[in-house]
Design a protein around this motif. Sequence first.
Motif, PDB file in Angstrom:
ATOM      1  N   SER A 135      -1.828  -6.640   8.825  1.00 29.78           N
ATOM      2  CA  SER A 135      -1.593  -7.075   7.434  1.00 29.78           C
ATOM      3  C   SER A 135      -2.003  -6.009   6.427  1.00 29.78           C
ATOM      4  O   SER A 135      -2.319  -6.314   5.276  1.00 29.78           O
ATOM      5  CB  SER A 135      -2.356  -8.373   7.157  1.00 29.78           C
ATOM      6  OG  SER A 135      -3.747  -8.204   7.408  1.00 29.78           O
ATOM      7  N   ALA A 136      -2.000  -4.739   6.855  1.00 23.35           N
ATOM      8  CA  ALA A 136      -2.482  -3.654   6.000  1.00 23.35           C
ATOM      9  C   ALA A 136      -1.654  -3.521   4.721  1.00 23.35           C
ATOM     10  O   ALA A 136      -2.203  -3.368   3.623  1.00 23.35           O
ATOM     11  CB  ALA A 136      -2.468  -2.345   6.781  1.00 23.35           C
ATOM     12  N   ALA A 137      -0.325  -3.565   4.840  1.00 20.87           N
ATOM     13  CA  ALA A 137       0.535  -3.384   3.660  1.00 20.87           C
ATOM     14  C   ALA A 137       0.275  -4.465   2.624  1.00 20.87           C
ATOM     15  O   ALA A 137       0.202  -4.187   1.412  1.00 20.87           O
ATOM     16  CB  ALA A 137       1.999  -3.377   4.086  1.00 20.87           C
ATOM     17  N   GLU A 138       0.132  -5.699   3.077  1.00 24.94           N
ATOM     18  CA  GLU A 138      -0.147  -6.800   2.155  1.00 24.94           C
ATOM     19  C   GLU A 138      -1.525  -6.654   1.521  1.00 24.94           C
ATOM     20  O   GLU A 138      -1.729  -6.974   0.353  1.00 24.94           O
ATOM     21  CB  GLU A 138      -0.056  -8.140   2.899  1.00 24.94           C
ATOM     22  CG  GLU A 138       1.336  -8.504   3.384  1.00 24.94           C
ATOM     23  CD  GLU A 138       1.663  -7.894   4.738  1.00 24.94           C
ATOM     24  OE1 GLU A 138       0.878  -7.047   5.218  1.00 24.94           O
ATOM     25  OE2 GLU A 138       2.710  -8.247   5.312  1.00 24.94           O
ATOM     26  N   ALA A 166     -10.206   0.696   9.742  1.00 31.47           N
ATOM     27  CA  ALA A 166      -8.768   0.504   9.562  1.00 31.47           C
ATOM     28  C   ALA A 166      -8.014   1.269  10.648  1.00 31.47           C
ATOM     29  O   ALA A 166      -8.617   2.014  11.421  1.00 31.47           O
ATOM     30  CB  ALA A 166      -8.350   0.986   8.171  1.00 31.47           C
ATOM     31  N   PRO A 167      -6.688   1.112  10.706  1.00 34.02           N
ATOM     32  CA  PRO A 167      -5.923   1.834  11.722  1.00 34.02           C
ATOM     33  C   PRO A 167      -5.639   3.296  11.388  1.00 34.02           C
ATOM     34  O   PRO A 167      -5.043   4.002  12.204  1.00 34.02           O
ATOM     35  CB  PRO A 167      -4.619   1.029  11.821  1.00 34.02           C
ATOM     36  CG  PRO A 167      -4.486   0.370  10.498  1.00 34.02           C
ATOM     37  CD  PRO A 167      -5.884   0.078  10.043  1.00 34.02           C
ATOM     38  N   ASN A 168      -6.046   3.777  10.206  1.00 29.35           N
ATOM     39  CA  ASN A 168      -5.840   5.187   9.861  1.00 29.35           C
ATOM     40  C   ASN A 168      -6.832   5.624   8.787  1.00 29.35           C
ATOM     41  O   ASN A 168      -7.565   4.810   8.218  1.00 29.35           O
ATOM     42  CB  ASN A 168      -4.393   5.463   9.421  1.00 29.35           C
ATOM     43  CG  ASN A 168      -3.977   4.624   8.222  1.00 29.35           C
ATOM     44  OD1 ASN A 168      -4.606   4.663   7.172  1.00 29.35           O
ATOM     45  ND2 ASN A 168      -2.903   3.853   8.374  1.00 29.35           N
ATOM     46  N   LYS A 169      -6.856   6.932   8.529  1.00 27.11           N
ATOM     47  CA  LYS A 169      -7.840   7.515   7.612  1.00 27.11           C
ATOM     48  C   LYS A 169      -7.651   7.034   6.175  1.00 27.11           C
ATOM     49  O   LYS A 169      -8.626   6.718   5.483  1.00 27.11           O
ATOM     50  CB  LYS A 169      -7.759   9.050   7.671  1.00 27.11           C
ATOM     51  CG  LYS A 169      -8.274   9.637   8.956  1.00 27.11           C
ATOM     52  CD  LYS A 169      -7.941  11.112   9.090  1.00 27.11           C
ATOM     53  CE  LYS A 169      -8.760  11.974   8.166  1.00 27.11           C
ATOM     54  NZ  LYS A 169      -8.533  13.427   8.442  1.00 27.11           N
ATOM     55  N   MET A 170      -6.421   6.995   5.721  1.00 26.10           N
ATOM     56  CA  MET A 170      -6.173   6.600   4.341  1.00 26.10           C
ATOM     57  C   MET A 170      -6.689   5.190   4.068  1.00 26.10           C
ATOM     58  O   MET A 170      -7.404   4.944   3.082  1.00 26.10           O
ATOM     59  CB  MET A 170      -4.680   6.668   4.026  1.00 26.10           C
ATOM     60  CG  MET A 170      -4.331   6.251   2.601  1.00 26.10           C
ATOM     61  SD  MET A 170      -2.618   5.739   2.435  1.00 26.10           S
ATOM     62  CE  MET A 170      -2.599   4.183   3.312  1.00 26.10           C
ATOM     63  N   LEU A 171      -6.350   4.261   4.959  1.00 23.93           N
ATOM     64  CA  LEU A 171      -6.785   2.879   4.771  1.00 23.93           C
ATOM     65  C   LEU A 171      -8.297   2.736   4.937  1.00 23.93           C
ATOM     66  O   LEU A 171      -8.934   1.946   4.236  1.00 23.93           O
ATOM     67  CB  LEU A 171      -6.065   1.970   5.764  1.00 23.93           C
ATOM     68  CG  LEU A 171      -4.560   1.775   5.535  1.00 23.93           C
ATOM     69  CD1 LEU A 171      -3.950   0.988   6.684  1.00 23.93           C
ATOM     70  CD2 LEU A 171      -4.285   1.080   4.210  1.00 23.93           C
ATOM     71  N   ALA A 172      -8.867   3.512   5.863  1.00 24.42           N
ATOM     72  CA  ALA A 172     -10.320   3.439   6.073  1.00 24.42           C
ATOM     73  C   ALA A 172     -11.070   3.883   4.826  1.00 24.42           C
ATOM     74  O   ALA A 172     -12.095   3.284   4.455  1.00 24.42           O
ATOM     75  CB  ALA A 172     -10.710   4.304   7.263  1.00 24.42           C
TER      76      ALA A 172
END
Length: 373
Positions: free
Chosen positions: A183-186, A158-164
Amino acid sequence: MIVEGPKNNTSRVVMHVDFDYFFAQCEEIRRPELRSKPVVVCVFSGRTEDSGVVSTANYVARKYGVKSGIPIRVAKSKLSNSEAVFLALDSSYYSQVSESAMSIIASHADRFEHVGIDECYLDVSERAGSFDAAKSLAQDIKNEVKRQTQLTSSIGVAPNKMLAKIASDLHKPDGLTMIDPTSAAEFIAGMHVDRIMGIGPKTSERLKELGVKTIGDLTKFDLFRLIEEFGKKTATYMHNASKGVDDEPVIESGGKRQIMRITTLKTDATSSAEMLQDLYEICLSVFQTAVDRKLSFKTVGILLILDNLDNITRSKSMKVHSNSFESLHSAARSILEESMKETGPVKVRRLGVRLSELQSSEGQNTMLDFVSR
């Protein structure tokens, strides 16, 4: 009152690697016959044979409702009609497996952050080149860890640690999940708010009372009301996180402590001579990792895991730091031969090499300069 959060940095490529049901999987690796049975790794209190709690259970045991943190007696009750195996925590062995796997993973990272014995973060923005290329790199990491340690892992990209971290948890075990930065938020909107790191049971319950159940609900919730409830710092973090925004960097930690590789021998060895080819290949592997990470070493260690699962460890320290393959291989071979003489008749099932007391060797020569021609 103006509250500004960070802008989402979609150019970063971050991975979260999580070893699947780690302690129980380690037990399955050294005892393959356990794979089809419920395996429960326990922290025994010592008062009675049933006192203590479950640390980790494999997926077979989880089908019976056994999970981390429940009392051992409850787990035994749930598994009373099965061939369940209850084992005591073996921290030393798990650490050895973890160190070997982490060394492999760190060699693929621009920046490597060791989080715990079974998880880590990697920033691969530079070497991956693009988000699309990161999927291939993640699969390569999974394959190499599996080949060298037999461990399966789940990776989130992902583009950041939280999402990863959210991504790595979605398709366990042995998963690989990508969260596209566009489309991370969605992608996360329909998930429960407790998927966001830092939102624990109490905060989750209070958000529920406020009508916030999903991450999408949190995105729409009034920021100023959040600040009234949780304070500016926490509220701003939750607000940004709900939009898939997290600028926390991957912080280099633990990557320079040691480099280790362990391999399972094709057949149990009873002499050092039978292991020399494997030893050479392991030494070459750890040396390549040291060169790639621009590190020199001072201590070379050998790990022998016997057929009865006993461990033998020996090490030798040099007078000064070295980045010579000859020095590494010579020390490792000497330690191996001395260890086999000292221990007498044993059968070695797994062989490992460890480099420690590492320091930067930036500016020194390339690998070809160190290997004898």
